[in-house]
Scaffold this active site. Structure first.
Site, PDB file in Angstrom:
ATOM      1  CD  GLU A  24      -2.544  -1.277   0.071  1.00  0.00           C
ATOM      2  OE1 GLU A  24      -2.955  -0.582  -0.889  1.00  0.00           O
ATOM      3  OE2 GLU A  24      -3.008  -2.393  -0.298  1.00  0.00           O
ATOM      4  CG  ASP A  81       2.079  -7.398  -5.994  1.00  0.00           C
ATOM      5  OD1 ASP A  81       1.331  -7.070  -5.028  1.00  0.00           O
ATOM      6  OD2 ASP A  81       1.389  -8.018  -7.111  1.00  0.00           O
TER       7      ASP A  81
HETATM    8 ZN   LIG Z   1      -2.585  -2.661  -4.739  1.00  0.00          ZN
END
Ligand SMILES: [Zn+2]
Length: 704
Positions: free
Chosen positions: A541, A605
């Site tokens: 995030e 990621d």
């Molecule tokens: Zn995301």
């Protein structure tokens, strides 16, 4: 902001695919549903408590696989073999295990609250009655199409095209029916303190414009199935076979024309391309054949003088479609939208038609979800902050919040170190990046201030009425923000949700209570396991604040360039590397990922994995000697990567995987795992891989 989730645009970046929170638009939910399958049934499958998911599952590992060749299969192989997709799902992973358990726990609360008794609190009465109305399939079957007849009569009463705008205003603001486009509020991209009005493309039923436009065999077949579905809906509302078939054909034609004018999903990811503030006269010029004055009067916004027209080309195209379509074609389109929106919640024949197309044919779901599951999800979407207040009291202890604060602190520090270590970024831009990082806001668990549902009337015997009133309540709630200060405390997800998100205009990271449990967070486990799971989620995030979309916003949430031109050039070269890399990953045979659609998520990621690893190293260093000891035969680094991979263990139907490739900005679990580890040299070192192994390639990509 949230109402746009049901269109093809996401303002906020979620950890996993977000289905529409605009619950009234159930057909849109069904059409875009990925892991949250929206289906009903009559079967009274007795609810049973699912077992709690485990963190770091040794039994999931397939030791016959070489971790340097395919780490995902190594970490998840046995889990995937022993966890086939349940017949009422299209995707089954660790996320779903936890989400299903949360859903069951929520169901037990709703079930209790649905029993009429004098001891219910006002909130329990409200969500209990909403749930009871939803569970009453006998009544739904008795009523048949009767709950939507008054709305259909309004459509039948449309005398000429000039009156269409007022009708669309009523449908959108009172009945939860989406037609042609969407209007709502959003933060001004260049002045995040302001809430402005925005108009956005919409009006399609299939998951993406490509479903109307691509001519290969698979898409052609889906359109045939869709046309048959549309015809079946017309028959259910009383049309003859012949008329229904003709109307279905004209609905497909009209939606195809709208699809041609729709901006492709990849372009919608660029915040500059969806920022076109203009005076109301600008919108009128783009689409002069639509009665904007009566539309805005109809939704109670006649005083509005300006707005952001996110997709001007679409409105131009929509005008052409309206001008060239006959009144009957327009009426058919609108009637269909009224009926398909309500279909999953009407009598059994409507449900069967909707399930058969959206869930079975489109996504490969074998059987409908039990009614209690669907009604629990529906109540959570409609009254999430009412249900959630009681839920967090039971399932979110203050200790979880404290642990989360500490973990976010650790990730915050690690991202600061990561920025400092970036080989390609100048000191000037690094300073700006650090400033943005220092301005991140965090929200953990649940809102400080709950939404007030007192103006929303719930009737125990009127499910469709409840949905319409709830849609009207949400629509008004959203429009009411225009011209008001931004509420920084507002949440975009309900407390039991297993997900997380970053919002670039708020510059905040958000972690609902629902995700702060195993397999993501487990206070009983060693730091390596927690950093590999929830730590990577937090890092993911945070990295969104710096991905191709987020990096265009500053720390105040404004669309403003803060890179030097040379650094931006470098950044684009780095992200291009990821685009090319992921373009070559295949989800299912013949379906390669779209590197541009998934770029933001892939960057998050990759960055998340790198900075959570750094945070783990900091933690181990602070613990001193002994911290490096192996547990279960794995070093801390190995446990970290296995814990990370096991969050993504997933099985998905072939059909659903193909919908995801077109619509989901996230890569599938396999590539969320393997794509990330093969770009991070510490992985190869941890497992003793050689340069040139599939999981340790020569030309790895790195953005953050
Ligand atoms: Zn995301």
């Amino acid at each position: 902001m949230q109402r746009f989730l049901s269109t093809s645009h996401l303002f906020a970046s979620a950890l996993v695919f977000c289905t529409a929170s605009a619950f009234a638009q159930t057909h849109a939910v069904a059409a875009t549903a990925s892991n949250a399958a929206i289906a009903a049934d009559t079967a009274s499958t007795a609810p049973t408590e699912p077992k709690a998911p485990r963190s770091f599952d040794l039994t999931a590992i397939d030791k016959t696989v070489d971790p340097c060749k395919n780490f995902y299969e190594y970490a998840c192989g046995n889990w995937r073999k022993s966890n086939p997709i349940p017949s009422d799902q299209v995707r089954w992973g660790r996320f779903n295990e936890l989400a299903e358990r949360n859903r069951y726990l929520l169901f037990t609360e709703l079930d209790k609250a649905s029993q009429p008794s004098g001891s219910r609190t006002p909130l329990q009465q409200k969500y209990g009655d909403f749930f009871a109305a939803c569970m009453n399939t006998t009544l739904a079957d008795e009523k048949g199409d009767q709950p939507i007849l008054p709305v259909l009569e309004q459509v039948d009463g449309l005398k000429d095209k000039a009156a269409l705008a007022a009708l669309v205003a009523t449908l959108q603001s009172k009945d939860g029916v989406s037609a042609f486009f969407n209007v709502g509020s959003e933060q001004d991209a260049k002045d995040s303190t302001k809430q402005i009005a925005a108009a956005f493309q919409g009006g399609l039923t299939l998951p993406d414009r490509d479903y109307y436009l691509e001519t290969d065999e698979r898409m052609t077949k889906i359109r045939e199935q869709y046309t048959a579905y549309v015809a079946s809906i017309f028959k259910l509302i009383g049309d003859t076979d012949e008329k229904a078939a003709a109307e279905a054909k004209s609905v497909l034609e009209l939606e195809t024309a709208l699809a041609k004018g729709s901006v492709p999903r990849v372009e919608l990811r660029d915040p500059q391309k969806i920022y076109h503030p203009m005076a109301m006269t600008g919108l009128v010029e783009l689409a002069p054949d639509f009665g904007w004055k009566s539309y805005f009067a109809g939704i109670g916004e006649s005083g509005l003088t300006s707005l952001n027209v996110a997709t001007p080309d679409y409105f131009k195209a929509m005008n052409g479609v309206l001008a060239s379509s006959g009144l009957e074609a327009i009426k058919s389109y609108v009637r269909f939208h009224v009926a398909t929106t309500a279909a999953p919640w009407l009598s059994q024949p409507f449900f069967d038609a909707s399930f058969n197309f959206f869930n079975k044919q489109l996504q490969g779901q074998d059987s409908p979800q039990p009614r209690w599951k669907r009604c629990t999800a529906l109540t959570d979407r409609a009254l999430g902050e009412a249900v959630g207040q009681d839920w967090v009291k039971q399932y979110f202890p203050p200790s979880s919040k404290d642990s989360m604060e500490k973990l976010v602190d650790a990730l915050d520090k690690a991202l600061g170190q990561d920025i400092q270590s970036l080989p390609w970024m100048s000191d000037a831009t690094k300073k700006q990046a650090e400033l943005k990082l220092s301005e991140f806001r965090r929200k953990i668990g649940y809102p400080e201030k709950w939404r007030d549902y007192s103006s929303l009337a719930v009737d125990r015997d009127d499910l469709i009425g409840n949905l319409r009133r709830s849609a009207a309540y949400e629509f008004a709630y959203d429009l009411n923000k225009i011209g008001k200060p931004v509420d920084e405390k507002e949440w975009g997800m309900t407390p039991p949700t297993v997900n997380a998100y970053y919002d670039p205009a708020m510059n905040d990271i958000n972690f609902p209570a629902g995700i702060l449990q195993p397999p993501f967070f487990d206070a009983a486990k060693d730091p390596a396991v927690n950093f590999g799971a929830i730590g990577v989620v937090i890092g993911h995030e945070m990295t969104h604040g710096f991905d191709d979309e987020g990096s265009q916003y500053d720390g105040k949430g404004n669309l403003r360039e803060w890179y030097t031109p040379e650094d931006r050039k470098q950044f684009v070269a780095k992200t291009d590397c990821e685009v090319n890399e992921y373009n070559n990953f295949e989800s299912v045979p013949g379906a390669k990922l779209n590197g541009k659609l998934t770029l933001g998520e892939n960057t998050a990621d990759n960055g998340g994995l790198r900075i959570a690893y750094q945070a783990l190293m900091n933690t181990l260093a602070a613990e001193g000697p002994g911290a490096e000891k192996s547990i279960d035969g794995y070093t801390p680094s190995q446990r970290y990567f296995i814990s990370f991979a096991q969050v993504w263990c997933t099985n998905q139907t072939d059909k659903s995987a193909r919908v995801s490739v077109k619509t989901d900005p996230h890569s599938p679990g396999e590539w969320r795992t393997n794509g990330s580890v093969q770009n991070f040299e510490e992985f190869g070192k941890a497992f003793g891989c050689k340069k040139g192994d599939p999981m340790m390639p020569e030309n790895a990509c790195r953005v953050w």
